[in-house]
Design a protein around this motif. Structure first.
Motif, PDB file in Angstrom:
ATOM      1  N   ASP A 239       0.819  -1.213   0.000  1.00  0.00           N
ATOM      2  CA  ASP A 239       0.000   0.000   0.000  1.00  0.00           C
ATOM      3  C   ASP A 239       0.855   1.265   0.000  1.00  0.00           C
ATOM      4  O   ASP A 239       0.572   2.235  -0.715  1.00  0.00           O
TER       5      ASP A 239
ATOM      6  N   THR B  85       1.055   4.033  -3.254  1.00  0.00           N
ATOM      7  CA  THR B  85       0.486   5.376  -3.169  1.00  0.00           C
ATOM      8  C   THR B  85       1.572   6.449  -3.112  1.00  0.00           C
ATOM      9  O   THR B  85       1.434   7.517  -3.715  1.00  0.00           O
TER      10      THR B  85
ATOM     11  N   GLY C   2      -7.453  -0.102   2.470  1.00  0.00           N
ATOM     12  CA  GLY C   2      -6.040  -0.141   2.797  1.00  0.00           C
ATOM     13  C   GLY C   2      -5.225   0.867   2.020  1.00  0.00           C
ATOM     14  O   GLY C   2      -4.428   1.628   2.581  1.00  0.00           O
ATOM     15  N   LEU C   3      -5.408   0.897   0.696  1.00  0.00           N
ATOM     16  CA  LEU C   3      -4.697   1.870  -0.131  1.00  0.00           C
ATOM     17  C   LEU C   3      -5.110   3.297   0.204  1.00  0.00           C
ATOM     18  O   LEU C   3      -4.277   4.199   0.302  1.00  0.00           O
TER      19      LEU C   3
ATOM     20  N   THR D 116      -3.796   4.793   3.568  1.00  0.00           N
ATOM     21  CA  THR D 116      -2.370   5.068   3.478  1.00  0.00           C
ATOM     22  C   THR D 116      -2.117   6.294   2.609  1.00  0.00           C
ATOM     23  O   THR D 116      -1.273   7.147   2.929  1.00  0.00           O
TER      24      THR D 116
ATOM     25  N   THR E  60      -8.279   4.571  -5.630  1.00  0.00           N
ATOM     26  CA  THR E  60      -7.832   3.296  -5.062  1.00  0.00           C
ATOM     27  C   THR E  60      -8.866   2.183  -5.219  1.00  0.00           C
ATOM     28  O   THR E  60      -8.646   1.071  -4.720  1.00  0.00           O
TER      29      THR E  60
ATOM     30  N   ALA F  80       0.735   1.549   8.767  1.00  0.00           N
ATOM     31  CA  ALA F  80      -0.573   1.090   8.300  1.00  0.00           C
ATOM     32  C   ALA F  80      -1.436   0.695   9.491  1.00  0.00           C
ATOM     33  O   ALA F  80      -0.922   0.304  10.547  1.00  0.00           O
TER      34      ALA F  80
ATOM     35  N   ARG G 288      -5.774  -3.778   7.220  1.00  0.00           N
ATOM     36  CA  ARG G 288      -4.969  -4.881   6.719  1.00  0.00           C
ATOM     37  C   ARG G 288      -4.754  -5.903   7.835  1.00  0.00           C
ATOM     38  O   ARG G 288      -4.539  -5.545   8.994  1.00  0.00           O
TER      39      ARG G 288
END
Length: 232
Positions: free
Chosen positions: A39, A43, A66-67, A70, A126, A195, A220
């Motif tokens: 992730d 990004t 998740g993406l 972050t 994302t 994260a 995550r």
């Protein structure tokens, strides 16, 4: 054919370690850093490569998985104004209080989307499911950039005319190299970025698979292999 000498093998091992290894600061929790190797670099690389890391810009982040979470952390650390764009109004409070976003748009609310037309310098998308791009392109200023980092299985429909009249760009990117990944790790250490994870033992993996189907994760799962092996 003779094999490599001890000296050659040693030099090769040193080269591999120095070229392909990554170093984390001692104060960084490895469990919270593990997803950053996916992730995080995805990004971070998108923001850096497309020049969306400049303080004072206004960026949208589509999706708060998740993406997305972050991406928001990096955007804020760069001093960029962050707006989360989501189909879920229930994520507004979380985005504001925990991630410190500047604004929140519900993409299913046509009035909110209309009011935000043409205000963003860039958008990090994302989402990994099929979704319309037209309304996202409409949020961009002239010369704005929509960067896709999600990976929908079905093709997305791309309207060309809005790109022409605003000289806008739709691009995609995935992951980054070792050098940039180390740069990202150093940046996260400096800005205390990790994260959001749930640490689980190995024997919980089957339950995790069931939870993933229900989208029951923030954000995550990380498997605690070390303690799992010690327990065995």
């Amino acid at each position: 054919m003779m094999g490599p000498s001890h000296k050659e093998a040693t030099l090769t091992s040193w080269w591999l370690m120095s070229t392909l290894s990554l170093q984390f600061q001692k104060n960084m929790p490895l469990d919270g850093c593990a997803p950053l190797l996916c992730d995080g670099i995805t990004t971070y690389s998108a923001l850096r490569h497309f020049g969306l890391d400049k303080a004072g810009l206004h960026l949208g982040v589509v999706g708060l998985g998740g993406l997305g979470q972050t991406a928001v952390k990096f955007v804020k650390a760069f001093g960029v104004k962050a707006t989360v764009i989501s189909t879920s109004p229930g994520k507004r409070q979380e985005a504001a209080e925990r991630l410190g976003v500047d604004s929140f748009l519900v993409s299913r609310d046509p009035d909110q989307m209309q009011d935000a037309m043409g205000i963003m310098d860039g958008i990090i998308d994302t989402i990994s499911e099929a979704h319309p791009l037209l309304q996202l392109i409409g949020l961009l200023k002239s010369h704005g950039k929509l960067v896709v980092v999600g990976a929908p299985l079905k093709p997305l429909e791309l309207p060309v005319f809005p790109l022409l009249v605003g000289r806008k760009i739709v691009a995609g990117t995935c992951i980054g190299g070792i050098k940039e990944t180390q740069e990202m790790i150093d940046f996260t250490a400096k800005h205390n970025i990790t994260a959001d994870i749930e640490l689980i033992p190995m024997d919980y993996v089957n339950t995790v698979m069931e939870r993933l189907v229900k989208a029951d994760v923030r954000y995550r799962f990380v498997v605690d292999i070390g303690n799992t092996l010690k327990a065995a």
